[in-house]
Design an enzyme around this catalytic site. Structure first.
Site, mmCIF file in Angstrom:
data_model
loop_
_atom_site.group_PDB
_atom_site.id
_atom_site.type_symbol
_atom_site.label_atom_id
_atom_site.label_comp_id
_atom_site.label_asym_id
_atom_site.label_seq_id
_atom_site.Cartn_x
_atom_site.Cartn_y
_atom_site.Cartn_z
ATOM 1 N N CYS A 10 0.811 -1.233 0.000
ATOM 2 C CA CYS A 10 0.000 0.000 0.000
ATOM 3 C C CYS A 10 0.840 1.278 0.000
ATOM 4 C CB CYS A 10 -0.952 -0.026 1.182
ATOM 5 S SG CYS A 10 -1.952 -1.506 1.173
ATOM 6 N N HIS A 28 -3.492 6.806 1.608
ATOM 7 C CA HIS A 28 -3.908 5.456 1.207
ATOM 8 C C HIS A 28 -5.250 5.157 1.876
ATOM 9 C CE1 HIS A 28 -4.289 1.273 0.723
ATOM 10 N NE2 HIS A 28 -3.921 0.964 1.956
ATOM 11 N N ASN A 84 -10.170 -1.039 0.271
ATOM 12 C CA ASN A 84 -8.724 -0.818 0.213
ATOM 13 C C ASN A 84 -8.190 -1.454 -1.078
ATOM 14 O OD1 ASN A 84 -5.942 -1.095 0.477
ATOM 15 N ND2 ASN A 84 -6.005 -1.742 2.611
HETATM 16 N N1 ACO Z 1 -17.458 -8.797 11.421
HETATM 17 C C1 ACO Z 1 -17.876 -8.900 12.686
HETATM 18 N N2 ACO Z 1 -17.038 -9.057 13.719
HETATM 19 C C2 ACO Z 1 -15.722 -9.084 13.460
HETATM 20 C C3 ACO Z 1 -15.204 -8.972 12.164
HETATM 21 C C4 ACO Z 1 -16.131 -8.819 11.120
HETATM 22 N N3 ACO Z 1 -15.756 -8.700 9.852
HETATM 23 N N4 ACO Z 1 -13.859 -9.012 12.206
HETATM 24 C C5 ACO Z 1 -13.522 -9.154 13.513
HETATM 25 N N5 ACO Z 1 -14.665 -9.205 14.269
HETATM 26 C C6 ACO Z 1 -14.775 -9.337 15.715
HETATM 27 C C7 ACO Z 1 -13.555 -9.960 16.345
HETATM 28 O O1 ACO Z 1 -13.638 -11.361 16.341
HETATM 29 C C8 ACO Z 1 -13.591 -9.362 17.724
HETATM 30 O O2 ACO Z 1 -14.557 -10.084 18.480
HETATM 31 P P1 ACO Z 1 -14.264 -10.400 20.051
HETATM 32 O O3 ACO Z 1 -14.175 -9.046 20.705
HETATM 33 O O4 ACO Z 1 -15.468 -11.206 20.430
HETATM 34 O O5 ACO Z 1 -12.981 -11.154 20.072
HETATM 35 C C9 ACO Z 1 -14.157 -7.970 17.510
HETATM 36 O O6 ACO Z 1 -14.866 -8.025 16.266
HETATM 37 C C10 ACO Z 1 -13.116 -6.903 17.455
HETATM 38 O O7 ACO Z 1 -12.077 -7.340 16.564
HETATM 39 P P2 ACO Z 1 -10.835 -6.439 16.233
HETATM 40 O O8 ACO Z 1 -9.905 -7.200 15.354
HETATM 41 O O9 ACO Z 1 -10.305 -5.880 17.515
HETATM 42 O O10 ACO Z 1 -11.550 -5.276 15.407
HETATM 43 P P3 ACO Z 1 -10.966 -3.882 15.007
HETATM 44 O O11 ACO Z 1 -11.772 -2.812 15.587
HETATM 45 O O12 ACO Z 1 -9.472 -3.848 15.196
HETATM 46 O O13 ACO Z 1 -11.268 -3.860 13.447
HETATM 47 C C11 ACO Z 1 -10.084 -4.070 11.412
HETATM 48 C C12 ACO Z 1 -10.686 -4.804 12.604
HETATM 49 C C13 ACO Z 1 -11.219 -3.389 10.683
HETATM 50 C C14 ACO Z 1 -9.423 -5.097 10.501
HETATM 51 C C15 ACO Z 1 -9.084 -3.008 11.908
HETATM 52 O O14 ACO Z 1 -8.187 -3.581 12.809
HETATM 53 C C16 ACO Z 1 -8.320 -2.362 10.811
HETATM 54 O O15 ACO Z 1 -8.881 -1.695 9.955
HETATM 55 N N6 ACO Z 1 -6.972 -2.512 10.829
HETATM 56 C C17 ACO Z 1 -6.132 -1.913 9.800
HETATM 57 C C18 ACO Z 1 -6.217 -2.761 8.609
HETATM 58 C C19 ACO Z 1 -5.565 -2.136 7.434
HETATM 59 O O16 ACO Z 1 -5.665 -0.961 7.211
HETATM 60 N N7 ACO Z 1 -4.920 -2.996 6.663
HETATM 61 C C20 ACO Z 1 -4.421 -2.622 5.417
HETATM 62 C C21 ACO Z 1 -3.027 -2.127 5.459
HETATM 63 S S1 ACO Z 1 -2.544 -1.759 3.901
HETATM 64 C C22 ACO Z 1 -1.755 -3.041 3.122
HETATM 65 O O17 ACO Z 1 -0.561 -3.097 3.076
HETATM 66 C C23 ACO Z 1 -2.628 -4.120 2.435
#
Ligand code: ACO
Length: 331
Positions: A111, A256, A286
């Site tokens: 990214c 990004h 993304n």
């Molecule tokens: N739907 C419903 N529930 C979910 C989902 C989903 N899709 N995904 C995770 N959960 C649950 C988890 O199991 C967890 O449940 P629990 O509390 O019972 O254990 C809860 O939701 C919270 O999970 P987290 O992983 O803490 O959720 P978070 O708020 O961190 O959101 C996300 C997850 C959206 C992936 C976030 O961490 C994020 O956006 N991170 C950055 C990702 C990113 O930008 N990546 C790209 C980088 S660029 C590249 O190089 C490709």
């Protein structure tokens, strides 16, 4: 001497999957995805490939620049999801365009890829090596997505964006700031489909039946989130300081497009208003190295960008890698 962006283009596949479509594949909901990421739908390749999207985005960028393919000296494709390994995607784009005078190669930095490709092309132009360049970000991330993993499949989409750069002898080059931390690479991984070293009978079985989770994108979402909200404001601060530019001089921060909450957190840490942080991730998800040039093209075409405006482009992602470039819009 520096480089000026003199044309932009993009290509977005017409097929879409909204959050309800994703909720039919994994346990999630439209509400959860919108709230945690800001994404509403994503466009997914059907007939298109990373190369075909890159070529179409390039045609549109060259048309916008009023430049013929034969005038292009350098074609750089940033991608992690090319449908071809040999020849490289950039050579395939050259063939599609008939850009017979160009030197072509690919660059892989996830990214942050478009920012690094832009910096690379700009350095060649500023150094007098080439006079014109076509810089492309194109991704078919749907091919690397594990559609059974709700932690990642909600995030990504496909598309391509391109920018035409020309050498400009009248202005001084702005310097970029970029960083990498390979030590934290485990936060976002995807093993090559040509690496079956961990599997039995390698070389004897059909590769398609040997894919396991490691051959799709895997991510520690929270680690990536924390990294982005800390490092992106830092690197933007560094690039502004290096170029003696104040935040009041910046018209837009083109980040990004990974997650709405990341963009909001970066704006807050910089103390800058959200109006300076355009977003289109709600429509495309993304798209990795395509996200910045797609957004740039949208803003160019809808008239938001005006000559003389200063922009910051900032990327971050797998590697880990991150970086920012200061751009003066001259079109
Ligand atoms: N739907 C419903 N529930 C979910 C989902 C989903 N899709 N995904 C995770 N959960 C649950 C988890 O199991 C967890 O449940 P629990 O509390 O019972 O254990 C809860 O939701 C919270 O999970 P987290 O992983 O803490 O959720 P978070 O708020 O961190 O959101 C996300 C997850 C959206 C992936 C976030 O961490 C994020 O956006 N991170 C950055 C990702 C990113 O930008 N990546 C790209 C980088 S660029 C590249 O190089 C490709």
């Amino acid at each position: 001497m520096t480089a000026t962006i003199c044309g932009t283009g993009s290509y977005i596949p017409s097929y879409t999957m909204d959050n309800n479509d994703i909720a039919r594949l994994v346990e999630t909901s439209d509400e959860w995805i919108r709230e945690r990421t800001g994404v509403i739908r994503r466009h997914i390749v059907k007939e298109e490939t990373t190369v075909s999207m890159a070529a179409e985005a390039s045609r549109r960028a060259l048309e916008d620049a009023g430049m013929a393919p034969k005038e292009v000296d350098l074609i750089l494709v940033s991608t992690i999801s090319s449908n071809v390994i040999l020849p490289c995607a950039a050579c395939e784009v050259q063939k599609e365009l008939g850009a017979v005078n160009a030197t072509c190669f690919d660059l892989s930095a996830a990214c942050t890829g478009f920012v690094l490709a832009y910096n690379t092309a700009a350095a060649y132009l500023a150094g007098g090596v080439y006079r014109t360049a076509l810089v492309i970000g194109s991704e078919s991330l749907s091919n690397l997505t594990n559609w059974k993993d709700r932690g990642t499949c909600i995030l990504f989409g496909d598309g391509a964006g391109a920018a035409v750069l020309k050498a400009d002898d009248t202005r001084k080059a702005a310097l970029p700031v970029t960083h990498s931390d390979g030590g934290k690479g485990a936060a976002l991984t995807c093993k090559s489909r040509h690496d079956f070293s961990g599997l039995a009978d390698a070389g004897q079985s059909d590769p398609e039946t040997m894919l396991d989770d490691e051959h799709y994108m895997q991510m520690d979402g929270q680690a990536v989130f924390k990294f982005a909200v800390k490092r992106v404001p830092e690197v933007i601060g560094e690039v502004l300081k290096l170029n003696q530019t104040g935040t009041e001089e910046i018209a837009y921060y083109i980040l990004h497009q990974a997650n709405k909450r990341i963009v909001e957190a970066v704006a807050k840490r910089l103390g800058e208003p959200m109006e300076k942080f355009p977003m289109n991730l709600q429509e495309y998800g993304n798209t990795s190295s395509a996200s910045i040039p797609i957004l740039l093209d949208e803003m160019n075409r809808d008239g938001r960008l005006k000559p003389g405006q200063k922009l910051v482009m900032a990327g971050f992602g797998a590697g880990l890698t991150w970086g920012a470039a200061l751009v003066e819009w001259q079109r």
